[in-house]
Design an enzyme around this catalytic site. Structure first.
Site, short mmCIF file in Angstrom:
data_model
loop_
_atom_site.label_atom_id
_atom_site.label_comp_id
_atom_site.label_asym_id
_atom_site.label_seq_id
_atom_site.Cartn_x
_atom_site.Cartn_y
_atom_site.Cartn_z
N GLU A 108 25.45 -21.99 -1.56
CA GLU A 108 24.12 -22.50 -1.18
C GLU A 108 24.12 -24.01 -1.01
O GLU A 108 23.32 -24.56 -0.27
CB GLU A 108 23.07 -22.10 -2.24
CG GLU A 108 22.57 -20.69 -2.07
CD GLU A 108 21.25 -20.40 -2.79
OE1 GLU A 108 20.90 -21.14 -3.73
OE2 GLU A 108 20.59 -19.42 -2.41
N HIS B 295 45.60 -6.83 -9.36
CA HIS B 295 45.86 -5.51 -8.79
C HIS B 295 44.90 -5.22 -7.66
O HIS B 295 44.58 -4.07 -7.37
CB HIS B 295 45.76 -4.46 -9.91
CG HIS B 295 46.71 -4.74 -11.02
ND1 HIS B 295 47.96 -4.17 -11.10
CD2 HIS B 295 46.61 -5.62 -12.05
CE1 HIS B 295 48.58 -4.66 -12.17
NE2 HIS B 295 47.79 -5.55 -12.76
N LYS C 33 13.62 -14.35 4.13
CA LYS C 33 12.33 -14.37 3.42
C LYS C 33 11.19 -14.32 4.42
O LYS C 33 10.23 -13.55 4.28
CB LYS C 33 12.20 -15.66 2.60
CG LYS C 33 13.03 -15.67 1.34
CD LYS C 33 12.64 -16.90 0.54
CE LYS C 33 13.56 -17.11 -0.62
NZ LYS C 33 13.37 -18.41 -1.26
O1 PA5 Z 1 19.34 -22.60 -6.00
C1 PA5 Z 1 18.21 -22.24 -5.68
O2 PA5 Z 1 17.26 -23.04 -5.63
C2 PA5 Z 1 17.90 -20.79 -5.38
O3 PA5 Z 1 19.01 -20.00 -5.36
C3 PA5 Z 1 16.91 -20.24 -6.41
O4 PA5 Z 1 17.48 -20.35 -7.67
C4 PA5 Z 1 16.55 -18.78 -6.15
O5 PA5 Z 1 16.15 -18.59 -4.84
C5 PA5 Z 1 15.40 -18.37 -7.09
O6 PA5 Z 1 14.30 -19.20 -6.90
P1 PA5 Z 1 13.11 -19.29 -7.91
O7 PA5 Z 1 13.61 -19.78 -9.21
O8 PA5 Z 1 12.15 -20.22 -7.27
O9 PA5 Z 1 12.54 -17.90 -8.05
#
Ligand code: PA5
Length: 488
Positions: A303, A347, A455
């Site tokens: 990410e 493995h 989303k």
């Molecule tokens: O790193 C990030 O910001 C995302 O991966 C969030 O952790 C994830 O989408 C969950 O979001 P939230 O805590 O707002 O529910």
């Protein structure tokens, strides 16, 4: 003694033309020094840290009173309830899972003595699979269960859906005061969950108690913030954890890039990515308890650095930076992380690592001292009288050797033992390395615009109001093609 980092097998003297040369280092050093200076400047500036999403870098210095409050409530919950259900996804889940597996005993939920009077821990809301949550709610007693919903935005579909269900279950099973069995960890001001907390607390101050995910702390960088309540409940020493983070922070504040472990890690991986096309990053702890930490790293790297556009830095009149996606400069890159575990995956993925496409760098985590050891009984067999830990170490060394023979770059993080101190240091090291790699690549490591596409599509189909017209048009104009001819 803290973590050590063995980078030998990343260099050409180990893996020949597949490795990093001195010339590669010399070429990138000026750019790396600039990147380090920039990162250092931001980390030292509280306003920039919050605005740009780097507040995680100083979480180990958090207000001691806040930590004491978390610890106090954590102990209360721990004493009173048999089960704690955490609901969260992504950054609001992976850190908890990693901590649970690394810092609590294996089979923690199954055996009471291992829990040392702490409750059983269940992590849900990290999927839309109805089967797992169904089983949990059919088998837990609401009166003996405390629920912690973690969502920074307070809007994420998976934990939100799970929470709506769990809240109704608690209400039915506990009655009017069910909200006293709920804690929310969310944004201090905004989002639907924060609004709900405020509404509920007006009715009953002990209901829907809440702790904040601090401004400038993004989900995947939030373990040392949102994860603290979980640590307090299972009895992990938060001070010890933060001592480890602090030690790593100090080691990685070192200006000499070649002596700074996090910067070296990022630098060597960046060179191998750009010059040798090593686009896959495999994190392979030789420890069952660290596999979920590798899963946590998958999110962190994917990410943070898998981005479409480069970063554009705008500087305001007051000198404050604002980071934007530079839509004129396409990046569309980012190393792909994979989590694995030794010896299990020797493995499995190891065949491909050694002989498959030559596009990987493998990072091992080698644990020097396990919490326990097992000696194999009997005499006369190759394995007789050998300890499991010695075999584990030998397997790790053998894996390194096999990779080096084939000219496959790899490096090793050496962890003296899996303790709160070392685990905190490891997470911070990986966070800082990721932030530094973002600087080297000139991408914004602290947003995740690519997650919005699915989303938006879901929200559109669910009929959520307020979706921008450009997005609704795009969804309408680009339907998925489902030609029956290709559905076999
Ligand atoms: O790193 C990030 O910001 C995302 O991966 C969030 O952790 C994830 O989408 C969950 O979001 P939230 O805590 O707002 O529910």
């Amino acid at each position: 003694m803290g973590l050590k980092f063995d980078f030998n097998n990343m260099f050409d003297f180990s893996v020949r033309e597949h490795g990093v040369s001195q010339q590669d280092i010399d070429e990138i050093l000026p750019q790396a020094r600039k990147a380090a200076a920039h990162l250092k400047k931001i980390i030292a500036d509280p306003r920039a840290r919050v605005n740009l999403g780097l507040e995680w870098a100083t979480l180990f210095q958090q207000d001691k009173e806040e930590i004491a409050k978390i610890q106090k409530l954590g102990v209360q919950i721990s004493k009173k309830y048999e089960n704690v259900v955490f609901l969260g996804i992504g950054g609001s889940y992976l850190g908890l899972k990693a901590a649970q597996d690394a810092l609590c005993a294996p089979y923690y939920n199954e055996f009471k003595p291992l829990r040392k009077k702490s409750p059983r821990i269940y992590l849900e809301g990290n999927n839309l699979d109805p089967d797992t949550l169904q089983v949990l709610l059919n088998n837990l007693l609401p009166k003996k269960t405390f629920v912690i919903i973690i969502s920074k935005s307070g809007e994420t579909t998976e934990p939100k859906a799970a929470f709506m269900l769990v809240e109704a279950w608690l209400k039915k099973g506990v009655g009017k005061k069910y909200g006293r069995q709920i804690l929310a960890i969310t944004d201090p001001q905004s989002g639907a969950l924060r609004a709900k907390v405020e509404r509920e607390q007006k009715k009953d101050a002990l209901s829907f108690r809440a702790f904040p995910i601090l401004k400038g702390v993004g989900g995947r960088f939030s373990e040392f913030n949102m994860g603290l309540m979980h640590l307090a409940i299972v009895g992990v020493n938060i001070n010890e954890l933060f001592s480890g983070v602090k030690e790593m922070f100090n080691r990685c504040s070192q200006d000499d890039i070649l002596k700074n472990p996090a910067y070296m890690y990022a630098l060597l991986h960046t060179i191998l990515y750009h010059k040798k096309a090593k686009s896959l990053a495999i994190l392979m702890p030789f420890s069952g308890t660290l596999k979920s930490t590798a899963d946590w790293y998958v999110q962190l790297l994917a990410e943070s650095l898998g981005k479409k556009y480069h970063r554009k830095i705008e500087v305001g009149v007051d000198g404050a930076e604002n980071w934007l996606a530079d839509r004129t400069s396409l990046f569309s890159k980012g190393r792909t992380p994979i989590s694995a575990a030794g010896t299990n995956d020797l493995h499995s993925i190891q065949q491909n690592n050694v002989e498959g496409e030559d596009n990987k760098v493998i990072t091992f985590i080698r644990v020097e001292q396990f919490r326990t050891d097992l000696k194999i009984p009997g005499k006369g067999d190759l394995l007789s009288e050998k300890s499991f830990s010695s075999l584990m170490h030998l397997a790790q060394e053998a894996t390194e050797w096999a990779l080096v023979c084939e000219g496959r770059p790899n490096c090793t993080i050496i962890m003296p033992e899996v303790s709160a101190y070392n685990w905190g240091a490891l997470l911070f090291f990986l966070e800082l390395a990721t932030a530094f790699e973002g600087e080297l690549l000139n991408v914004n490591a602290f947003d995740q615009p690519g997650v919005e596409g699915y989303k938006n599509y879901m929200y559109y189909k669910l009929g959520k109001p307020g979706i921008p017209q450009a997005i609704t048009e795009e969804i309408k104009n680009k339907p998925l093609i489902k030609n029956p001819e290709y559905i076999l």
